[in-house]
Motif scaffolding. Structure first.
Motif, PDB file in Angstrom:
ATOM      1  N   LEU A 130     -10.043  16.965  -3.866  1.00  0.00           N
ATOM      2  CA  LEU A 130      -9.489  15.485  -3.049  1.00  0.00           C
ATOM      3  C   LEU A 130      -8.137  15.314  -2.152  1.00  0.00           C
ATOM      4  O   LEU A 130      -8.112  14.661  -1.007  1.00  0.00           O
ATOM      5  CB  LEU A 130      -9.486  14.778  -5.072  1.00  0.00           C
ATOM      6  N   ALA A 131      -6.988  16.004  -3.367  1.00  0.00           N
ATOM      7  CA  ALA A 131      -5.897  16.198  -2.981  1.00  0.00           C
ATOM      8  C   ALA A 131      -5.798  16.860  -1.161  1.00  0.00           C
ATOM      9  O   ALA A 131      -4.945  15.990  -0.414  1.00  0.00           O
ATOM     10  CB  ALA A 131      -4.828  16.634  -3.942  1.00  0.00           C
ATOM     11  N   LEU A 132      -6.601  18.046  -0.824  1.00  0.00           N
ATOM     12  CA  LEU A 132      -6.240  18.699   0.422  1.00  0.00           C
ATOM     13  C   LEU A 132      -6.857  17.574   1.227  1.00  0.00           C
ATOM     14  O   LEU A 132      -6.181  17.282   2.229  1.00  0.00           O
ATOM     15  CB  LEU A 132      -6.715  19.820   0.184  1.00  0.00           C
ATOM     16  N   ARG A 133      -7.750  16.837   0.609  1.00  0.00           N
ATOM     17  CA  ARG A 133      -8.739  15.923   1.690  1.00  0.00           C
ATOM     18  C   ARG A 133      -7.776  14.690   2.056  1.00  0.00           C
ATOM     19  O   ARG A 133      -7.450  14.181   3.842  1.00  0.00           O
ATOM     20  CB  ARG A 133      -9.922  15.913   1.534  1.00  0.00           C
ATOM     21  N   PHE A 164     -16.197  11.790   2.978  1.00  0.00           N
ATOM     22  CA  PHE A 164     -16.470  12.973   2.720  1.00  0.00           C
ATOM     23  C   PHE A 164     -18.249  12.328   3.602  1.00  0.00           C
ATOM     24  O   PHE A 164     -19.012  11.599   3.608  1.00  0.00           O
ATOM     25  CB  PHE A 164     -17.528  12.473   1.690  1.00  0.00           C
ATOM     26  N   PRO A 165     -18.082  13.061   4.704  1.00  0.00           N
ATOM     27  CA  PRO A 165     -18.889  13.126   5.879  1.00  0.00           C
ATOM     28  C   PRO A 165     -20.715  13.572   5.049  1.00  0.00           C
ATOM     29  O   PRO A 165     -20.556  14.406   4.297  1.00  0.00           O
ATOM     30  CB  PRO A 165     -18.961  14.486   6.244  1.00  0.00           C
ATOM     31  N   ALA A 166     -21.533  13.345   5.840  1.00  0.00           N
ATOM     32  CA  ALA A 166     -22.785  13.344   4.707  1.00  0.00           C
ATOM     33  C   ALA A 166     -23.494  14.949   5.207  1.00  0.00           C
ATOM     34  O   ALA A 166     -24.592  15.356   4.101  1.00  0.00           O
ATOM     35  CB  ALA A 166     -23.901  11.930   5.830  1.00  0.00           C
ATOM     36  N   LYS A 167     -23.318  15.545   6.296  1.00  0.00           N
ATOM     37  CA  LYS A 167     -23.601  17.011   6.352  1.00  0.00           C
ATOM     38  C   LYS A 167     -23.476  17.377   5.171  1.00  0.00           C
ATOM     39  O   LYS A 167     -23.554  19.120   4.676  1.00  0.00           O
ATOM     40  CB  LYS A 167     -22.604  17.596   7.530  1.00  0.00           C
ATOM     41  N   PHE A 175     -23.413  16.726   1.881  1.00  0.00           N
ATOM     42  CA  PHE A 175     -24.260  15.956   0.645  1.00  0.00           C
ATOM     43  C   PHE A 175     -24.580  17.748  -0.121  1.00  0.00           C
ATOM     44  O   PHE A 175     -24.668  18.272  -1.343  1.00  0.00           O
ATOM     45  CB  PHE A 175     -24.787  15.902   0.658  1.00  0.00           C
ATOM     46  N   TRP A 176     -25.390  18.263   0.606  1.00  0.00           N
ATOM     47  CA  TRP A 176     -26.565  18.838  -0.120  1.00  0.00           C
ATOM     48  C   TRP A 176     -25.759  20.136  -0.196  1.00  0.00           C
ATOM     49  O   TRP A 176     -26.216  20.931  -1.196  1.00  0.00           O
ATOM     50  CB  TRP A 176     -27.440  19.400   1.691  1.00  0.00           C
ATOM     51  N   PRO A 177     -24.903  21.143   0.648  1.00  0.00           N
ATOM     52  CA  PRO A 177     -24.164  22.057   0.308  1.00  0.00           C
ATOM     53  C   PRO A 177     -23.764  21.489  -1.027  1.00  0.00           C
ATOM     54  O   PRO A 177     -23.445  22.205  -2.191  1.00  0.00           O
ATOM     55  CB  PRO A 177     -23.561  22.494   0.978  1.00  0.00           C
ATOM     56  N   LEU A 178     -22.860  20.803  -1.681  1.00  0.00           N
ATOM     57  CA  LEU A 178     -22.457  20.692  -2.607  1.00  0.00           C
ATOM     58  C   LEU A 178     -23.305  19.991  -3.154  1.00  0.00           C
ATOM     59  O   LEU A 178     -22.541  20.149  -4.906  1.00  0.00           O
ATOM     60  CB  LEU A 178     -20.796  18.865  -2.461  1.00  0.00           C
ATOM     61  N   ALA A 179     -24.380  19.570  -3.499  1.00  0.00           N
ATOM     62  CA  ALA A 179     -25.272  19.498  -4.432  1.00  0.00           C
ATOM     63  C   ALA A 179     -25.761  20.872  -5.035  1.00  0.00           C
ATOM     64  O   ALA A 179     -25.888  21.220  -6.306  1.00  0.00           O
ATOM     65  CB  ALA A 179     -26.483  18.291  -3.890  1.00  0.00           C
ATOM     66  N   ALA A 180     -25.926  21.624  -3.997  1.00  0.00           N
ATOM     67  CA  ALA A 180     -26.266  23.210  -4.248  1.00  0.00           C
ATOM     68  C   ALA A 180     -25.307  22.938  -5.338  1.00  0.00           C
ATOM     69  O   ALA A 180     -25.387  24.497  -6.407  1.00  0.00           O
ATOM     70  CB  ALA A 180     -26.607  23.938  -2.896  1.00  0.00           C
TER      71      ALA A 180
END
Length: 142
Positions: free
Chosen positions: A92-95, A113-116, A118-123
């Motif tokens: 979050l700080a870097l972004r 937070f791009p939608a693409k 979501f799934w990698p971060l959920a995994a």
């Protein structure tokens, strides 16, 4: 016939500043509470219902203790309590820094937070949750 007077709307910039100030004040209040009242000794903090019901650690277990350790400069203890929380704060700080730099340079920013993502971060979150509950990866448990 009298013309209808134009509606007066607060400027978008003023609204944004007020919202950021309110969010900052709320965050400062939460940080002050965590800083002065150790989650390990004060029992008014919320209890993880998932852990209470199953005995397993969720991805958020240990995050309040991790925040307490970070606020006191204890990086190792913070990572030990919840490595995903610390990594998320660093991200979050870097972004946020990237967005601020682009804005300062006058460049366009996309979604924070791009939608693409979501799934990698959920995994990643699911993998962290599974690993921290395995005995071989007990170092990930708070």
């Amino acid at each position: 016939m009298n013309p209808v007077p134009p509606k007066i709307h607060p400027s978008r910039q003023r609204t944004t500043i007020l919202l950021l100030a309110a969010a900052g004040a709320g965050l400062a209040g939460v940080a002050a509470t965590i800083f002065f009242l150790n989650p390990a000794t004060h029992h008014f903090y919320p209890v993880c219902q998932f852990h209470r019901l199953t005995g397993l650690n969720c991805p958020g277990c240990g995050a309040t203790r991790s925040a307490y350790a970070l606020l006191h400069g204890e990086w190792r203890a913070a990572v030990r309590d919840n490595a995903l929380f610390v990594a998320g704060l660093v991200w979050l700080a870097l972004r946020g820094g990237w967005f601020a730099l682009n804005r300062w340079r006058g460049r366009a920013n996309g979604d924070f937070f791009p939608a693409k993502w979501f799934w990698p971060l959920a995994a990643l979150t699911l993998a962290f949750t599974v690993l921290r509950n395995l005995s071989a990866c007990a170092f990930l448990s708070p």
